[in-house]
Design a protein around this motif. Structure first.
Motif, PDB file in Angstrom:
ATOM      1  N   THR A  22       0.746  -1.112  -0.095  1.00  0.00           N
ATOM      2  CA  THR A  22      -0.030   0.103  -0.113  1.00  0.00           C
ATOM      3  C   THR A  22       0.869   1.303   0.177  1.00  0.00           C
ATOM      4  OG1 THR A  22      -1.845  -1.087   1.038  1.00  0.00           O
ATOM      5  CG2 THR A  22      -1.761   1.368   1.180  1.00  0.00           C
ATOM      6  N   ASP A  23       2.019   1.271   0.760  1.00  0.00           N
ATOM      7  CA  ASP A  23       2.917   2.551   0.954  1.00  0.00           C
ATOM      8  C   ASP A  23       3.257   2.517  -0.324  1.00  0.00           C
ATOM      9  OD1 ASP A  23       3.995   4.389   2.158  1.00  0.00           O
ATOM     10  OD2 ASP A  23       5.925   3.388   2.678  1.00  0.00           O
ATOM     11  N   GLU A  24       3.656   1.573  -1.364  1.00  0.00           N
ATOM     12  CA  GLU A  24       4.282   1.817  -2.739  1.00  0.00           C
ATOM     13  C   GLU A  24       3.443   2.381  -3.609  1.00  0.00           C
ATOM     14  OE1 GLU A  24       5.502  -0.953  -6.356  1.00  0.00           O
ATOM     15  OE2 GLU A  24       5.221  -1.977  -4.545  1.00  0.00           O
ATOM     16  N   PHE A  25       2.023   1.878  -3.651  1.00  0.00           N
ATOM     17  CA  PHE A  25       1.120   2.092  -4.743  1.00  0.00           C
ATOM     18  C   PHE A  25       0.197   3.280  -4.260  1.00  0.00           C
ATOM     19  CE2 PHE A  25       1.443  -2.521  -5.333  1.00  0.00           C
ATOM     20  CZ  PHE A  25       2.082  -2.539  -6.632  1.00  0.00           C
ATOM     21  N   VAL A  26      -0.011   3.595  -3.054  1.00  0.00           N
ATOM     22  CA  VAL A  26      -0.899   4.834  -2.750  1.00  0.00           C
ATOM     23  C   VAL A  26      -0.647   5.902  -3.173  1.00  0.00           C
ATOM     24  CG1 VAL A  26       0.012   5.390  -0.493  1.00  0.00           C
ATOM     25  CG2 VAL A  26      -2.517   5.242  -0.761  1.00  0.00           C
ATOM     26  N   ILE A  27       0.418   6.620  -3.414  1.00  0.00           N
ATOM     27  CA  ILE A  27       0.880   7.769  -3.727  1.00  0.00           C
ATOM     28  C   ILE A  27       0.124   8.283  -5.162  1.00  0.00           C
ATOM     29  CG2 ILE A  27       2.702   9.122  -5.040  1.00  0.00           C
ATOM     30  CD1 ILE A  27       3.086   9.315  -1.924  1.00  0.00           C
ATOM     31  N   ALA A  28      -0.204   7.063  -5.920  1.00  0.00           N
ATOM     32  CA  ALA A  28      -0.820   7.509  -7.318  1.00  0.00           C
ATOM     33  C   ALA A  28      -2.305   8.134  -6.990  1.00  0.00           C
ATOM     34  CB  ALA A  28      -1.113   6.097  -7.997  1.00  0.00           C
ATOM     35  N   GLY A  29      -2.980   7.539  -5.821  1.00  0.00           N
ATOM     36  CA  GLY A  29      -4.063   8.147  -5.609  1.00  0.00           C
ATOM     37  C   GLY A  29      -4.242   9.393  -4.921  1.00  0.00           C
ATOM     38  N   ALA A 143      -3.723  -7.721  -2.497  1.00  0.00           N
ATOM     39  CA  ALA A 143      -4.755  -7.018  -1.880  1.00  0.00           C
ATOM     40  C   ALA A 143      -4.579  -5.588  -1.714  1.00  0.00           C
ATOM     41  CB  ALA A 143      -5.071  -7.559  -0.431  1.00  0.00           C
ATOM     42  N   ALA A 144      -3.517  -5.115  -1.687  1.00  0.00           N
ATOM     43  CA  ALA A 144      -3.221  -3.724  -1.417  1.00  0.00           C
ATOM     44  C   ALA A 144      -3.836  -3.071  -2.845  1.00  0.00           C
ATOM     45  CB  ALA A 144      -1.914  -3.475  -1.501  1.00  0.00           C
ATOM     46  N   LEU A 145      -3.983  -3.527  -3.966  1.00  0.00           N
ATOM     47  CA  LEU A 145      -4.619  -3.022  -5.240  1.00  0.00           C
ATOM     48  C   LEU A 145      -6.014  -2.582  -4.965  1.00  0.00           C
ATOM     49  CD1 LEU A 145      -2.962  -5.010  -7.813  1.00  0.00           C
ATOM     50  CD2 LEU A 145      -2.443  -2.791  -7.211  1.00  0.00           C
ATOM     51  N   PHE A 146      -6.737  -3.411  -4.136  1.00  0.00           N
ATOM     52  CA  PHE A 146      -8.109  -3.082  -4.114  1.00  0.00           C
ATOM     53  C   PHE A 146      -8.785  -3.010  -2.702  1.00  0.00           C
ATOM     54  CE2 PHE A 146      -7.778  -7.690  -3.507  1.00  0.00           C
ATOM     55  CZ  PHE A 146      -9.025  -7.863  -2.844  1.00  0.00           C
ATOM     56  N   SER A 147      -7.804  -3.012  -1.762  1.00  0.00           N
ATOM     57  CA  SER A 147      -8.365  -2.408  -0.364  1.00  0.00           C
ATOM     58  C   SER A 147      -7.316  -1.514   0.314  1.00  0.00           C
ATOM     59  CB  SER A 147      -8.062  -3.823   0.577  1.00  0.00           C
ATOM     60  OG  SER A 147      -6.625  -4.078   0.502  1.00  0.00           O
ATOM     61  N   GLY A 148      -6.075  -1.470   0.540  1.00  0.00           N
ATOM     62  CA  GLY A 148      -5.329  -0.485   0.873  1.00  0.00           C
ATOM     63  C   GLY A 148      -5.191   0.878   0.061  1.00  0.00           C
ATOM     64  N   VAL A 149      -5.048   0.489  -1.129  1.00  0.00           N
ATOM     65  CA  VAL A 149      -4.886   1.688  -2.039  1.00  0.00           C
ATOM     66  C   VAL A 149      -6.282   2.703  -2.080  1.00  0.00           C
ATOM     67  CG1 VAL A 149      -4.276   2.636  -4.329  1.00  0.00           C
ATOM     68  CG2 VAL A 149      -2.879   0.956  -3.289  1.00  0.00           C
ATOM     69  N   PRO A 150      -7.298   2.072  -2.346  1.00  0.00           N
ATOM     70  CA  PRO A 150      -8.609   2.664  -2.582  1.00  0.00           C
ATOM     71  C   PRO A 150      -8.940   3.208  -1.252  1.00  0.00           C
ATOM     72  CG  PRO A 150      -8.727   0.616  -3.651  1.00  0.00           C
ATOM     73  CD  PRO A 150      -7.522   0.603  -2.930  1.00  0.00           C
ATOM     74  N   LEU A 151      -8.809   2.493   0.010  1.00  0.00           N
ATOM     75  CA  LEU A 151      -9.060   3.155   1.191  1.00  0.00           C
ATOM     76  C   LEU A 151      -8.148   4.381   1.366  1.00  0.00           C
ATOM     77  CD1 LEU A 151     -10.479   2.877   3.976  1.00  0.00           C
ATOM     78  CD2 LEU A 151      -8.660   1.396   4.782  1.00  0.00           C
ATOM     79  N   GLY A 152      -7.063   4.272   1.104  1.00  0.00           N
ATOM     80  CA  GLY A 152      -5.893   5.267   1.423  1.00  0.00           C
ATOM     81  C   GLY A 152      -6.306   6.619   0.611  1.00  0.00           C
ATOM     82  N   SER A 153      -6.817   6.405  -0.694  1.00  0.00           N
ATOM     83  CA  SER A 153      -7.220   7.396  -1.518  1.00  0.00           C
ATOM     84  C   SER A 153      -8.432   8.106  -0.851  1.00  0.00           C
ATOM     85  CB  SER A 153      -7.308   6.740  -3.028  1.00  0.00           C
ATOM     86  OG  SER A 153      -6.214   6.276  -3.521  1.00  0.00           O
ATOM     87  N   TRP A 154      -9.557   7.320  -0.429  1.00  0.00           N
ATOM     88  CA  TRP A 154     -10.842   7.802   0.030  1.00  0.00           C
ATOM     89  C   TRP A 154     -10.409   8.780   1.361  1.00  0.00           C
ATOM     90  CZ3 TRP A 154     -13.087   7.303   4.626  1.00  0.00           C
ATOM     91  CH2 TRP A 154     -14.519   7.794   4.834  1.00  0.00           C
ATOM     92  N   LEU A 155      -9.529   8.059   2.301  1.00  0.00           N
ATOM     93  CA  LEU A 155      -9.100   8.783   3.306  1.00  0.00           C
ATOM     94  C   LEU A 155      -8.467  10.274   2.944  1.00  0.00           C
ATOM     95  CD1 LEU A 155      -7.688   5.986   5.637  1.00  0.00           C
ATOM     96  CD2 LEU A 155      -9.985   7.419   6.186  1.00  0.00           C
ATOM     97  N   SER A 156      -7.721  10.352   1.955  1.00  0.00           N
ATOM     98  CA  SER A 156      -7.008  11.307   1.538  1.00  0.00           C
ATOM     99  C   SER A 156      -7.882  12.243   1.038  1.00  0.00           C
ATOM    100  CB  SER A 156      -5.857  11.021   0.198  1.00  0.00           C
ATOM    101  OG  SER A 156      -5.639  12.234  -0.196  1.00  0.00           O
ATOM    102  N   GLY A 157      -9.114  11.897   0.313  1.00  0.00           N
ATOM    103  CA  GLY A 157      -9.976  12.946  -0.140  1.00  0.00           C
ATOM    104  C   GLY A 157     -10.746  13.571   0.898  1.00  0.00           C
ATOM    105  N   ALA A 158     -11.113  12.614   2.066  1.00  0.00           N
ATOM    106  CA  ALA A 158     -11.829  13.195   3.022  1.00  0.00           C
ATOM    107  C   ALA A 158     -11.373  13.925   4.331  1.00  0.00           C
ATOM    108  CB  ALA A 158     -12.498  11.862   3.723  1.00  0.00           C
ATOM    109  N   PHE A 159      -9.985  13.404   4.411  1.00  0.00           N
ATOM    110  CA  PHE A 159      -9.368  13.885   5.597  1.00  0.00           C
ATOM    111  C   PHE A 159      -7.916  14.588   5.275  1.00  0.00           C
ATOM    112  CE2 PHE A 159     -11.937  10.576   7.205  1.00  0.00           C
ATOM    113  CZ  PHE A 159     -12.746  11.361   8.020  1.00  0.00           C
ATOM    114  N   GLY A 160      -7.475  14.543   3.996  1.00  0.00           N
ATOM    115  CA  GLY A 160      -6.001  14.784   3.552  1.00  0.00           C
ATOM    116  C   GLY A 160      -5.088  13.677   3.473  1.00  0.00           C
ATOM    117  N   TRP A 161      -4.052  13.970   2.459  1.00  0.00           N
ATOM    118  CA  TRP A 161      -3.144  13.073   2.360  1.00  0.00           C
ATOM    119  C   TRP A 161      -2.408  12.532   3.258  1.00  0.00           C
ATOM    120  CZ3 TRP A 161       2.012  13.742   2.916  1.00  0.00           C
ATOM    121  CH2 TRP A 161       2.428  14.983   2.988  1.00  0.00           C
ATOM    122  N   ARG A 162      -2.029  12.969   4.225  1.00  0.00           N
ATOM    123  CA  ARG A 162      -1.116  12.539   5.568  1.00  0.00           C
ATOM    124  C   ARG A 162      -1.820  11.755   6.108  1.00  0.00           C
ATOM    125  NH1 ARG A 162       2.723  16.824   6.265  1.00  0.00           N
ATOM    126  NH2 ARG A 162       2.384  18.548   5.022  1.00  0.00           N
TER     127      ARG A 162
END
Length: 402
Positions: A22-29, A143-162
């Protein structure tokens, strides 16, 4: 006979790889929000992905040579602790260059942790179950592709990328606590001169498998990188369709990883590897035929992509099993890390070659180029030994310590 239940520590390794992937891929989101907050361009923010991949690829074999002689439990715990600290620092980053530095540190930690996780899974597996155990660990990355990364992207939109990096740090901390309580005792290698510890990096069999991984990753990830334009070319550019396709890739990839691990235990790693590569090449050829035919059927598109994804994420268990069969468990971590480097270098090549294909010939030629690379990987892959073809158990099962 009913197979024994999987141990709890294996699921903790699944969680561990889920966090690092997730740490690797999440930046894209989170690119737009991150770039805006740090006052840099989106393209500059995208270099955070490049730095992570390059540092990971270079750092994996380098640090694994150093860490090979330490107990794998110690390597996992120290690596995860530093990984948590790097992600906390990323969440608190005051500027772009600071974030770049801590991303590089996180990549080094992730590289060591991933190598130690695969080595632990292989060494801790009972006889005849090594592939199954490697499949579960691989599934964490998928699993990071369809769980961790989308969740991280959603949290970024809702609360900020940090917040995304706080989440990754929290998951890694939970994994560290789980491993502290449950990880099996897998000893490190005996002290040896540097030349002996570097021996796996000179093994022709290992280098051949690393080349296979590099070619397969280049082909498979090229298609994944340009999956959006390909989907639009075949069936129109619907956001809903692309979102479903991306979810399908993760779900089918997860199934492929788990089934691939079982196949390794049934057919042996080399035989399984050749079948996975052949299936992957055929799936890419079908994708090329679909876009060339002009048939814009969405159901046919999703069927082809699901088939491709299953084979694409089925690669790791047989190729890692083949690497371990070539060097044995003593130098397994170093050899596995070199193979992971091949995977990440292939990721970089995939984007470059795919971009050249799109720019000069069009997106329809991306699956063609990918299929060519996958065919080369198949032709270079080692054939199963005659004894392995006649047996149903993996040839290296006797070298696995419980």
């Amino acid at each position: 006979m009913r197979k024994a239940a999987l141990p709890g520590w294996l699921y903790i390794l699944f969680l561990t790889l889920l966090a690092t992937a997730t740490d690797e891929f999440v930046i894209a989101g989170v690119l737009p929000a991150l770039a805006d907050d740090l006052e840099v361009s989106v393209s500059a923010a995208g270099q955070l992905v490049t730095v992570f991949a390059v540092v990971y690829a270079v750092g994996a074999p380098t640090l694994s040579v150093i860490c090979e002689r330490f107990a794998k439990r110690t390597v996992l715990l120290v690596g995860l602790l530093l990984f948590v600290m790097a992600n906390v620092a990323a969440a608190l980053a005051p500027g772009y260059w600071f974030l770049m530095g801590v991303r590089a540190a996180a990549a080094l930690c992730a590289a060591v942790v991933a190598s130690a996780a695969f080595a632990t899974a292989a060494a801790g597996a009972p006889e005849g179950a090594q592939g199954r155990y490697l499949g579960v660990v691989t599934a964490g990355m998928t699993a990071a592709l369809f769980s961790g990364v989308p969740l991280g992207s959603w949290l970024s939109g809702a609360f900020g990328w940090r917040v995304t990096f706080w989440l990754i740090a929290a998951v890694a901390a939970v994994a560290a606590l789980g491993l502290l309580a449950t990880a099996p005792a897998v000893p490190g290698g005996a002290p040896a001169p540097l030349r002996e510890r570097l021996a796996p990096l000179r093994e022709r069999a290992v280098l051949r498998l690393v080349t296979v991984t590099f070619l397969a990753a280049s082909g498979g990830l090229m298609f994944y990188t340009y999956l959006g334009p390909y989907t639009a070319e075949v069936a129109g550019g619907s956001y809903g369709l692309l979102s479903f396709v991306l979810f399908l890739v993760g779900a089918a990839g997860l199934v492929g990883a788990l089934l691939s691990g079982r196949a390794v235990d049934s057919w042996g790693p080399q035989r399984s590897l050749r079948r996975v590569l052949a299936g992957h090449a055929i799936a890419l050829a079908l994708a090329a035929g679909l876009v060339s035919s002009g048939i814009g059927n969405r159901y046919l598109l999703t069927a082809v992509i699901a088939c491709w994804a299953a084979f694409a994420w089925a690669l790791t268990p047989p190729v890692q099993g083949s690497v371990l069969a070539a060097v044995g468990p003593v130098s397994g971590m170093t050899a596995l890390s070199l193979n992971i480097s091949g995977l990440y270098l292939g990721t970089g090549v995939a984007a470059a070659v795919g971009g050249a294909a799109v720019g000069t010939l069009g997106v329809a030629y991306v699956p063609v180029a990918a299929a060519v690379l996958m065919t080369l990987a198949f032709l270079l892959s080692p054939a199963a030994p005659r004894a392995q073809r006649a047996a149903t158990q993996t040839p290296d099962s006797t070298s696995v310590t419980a």
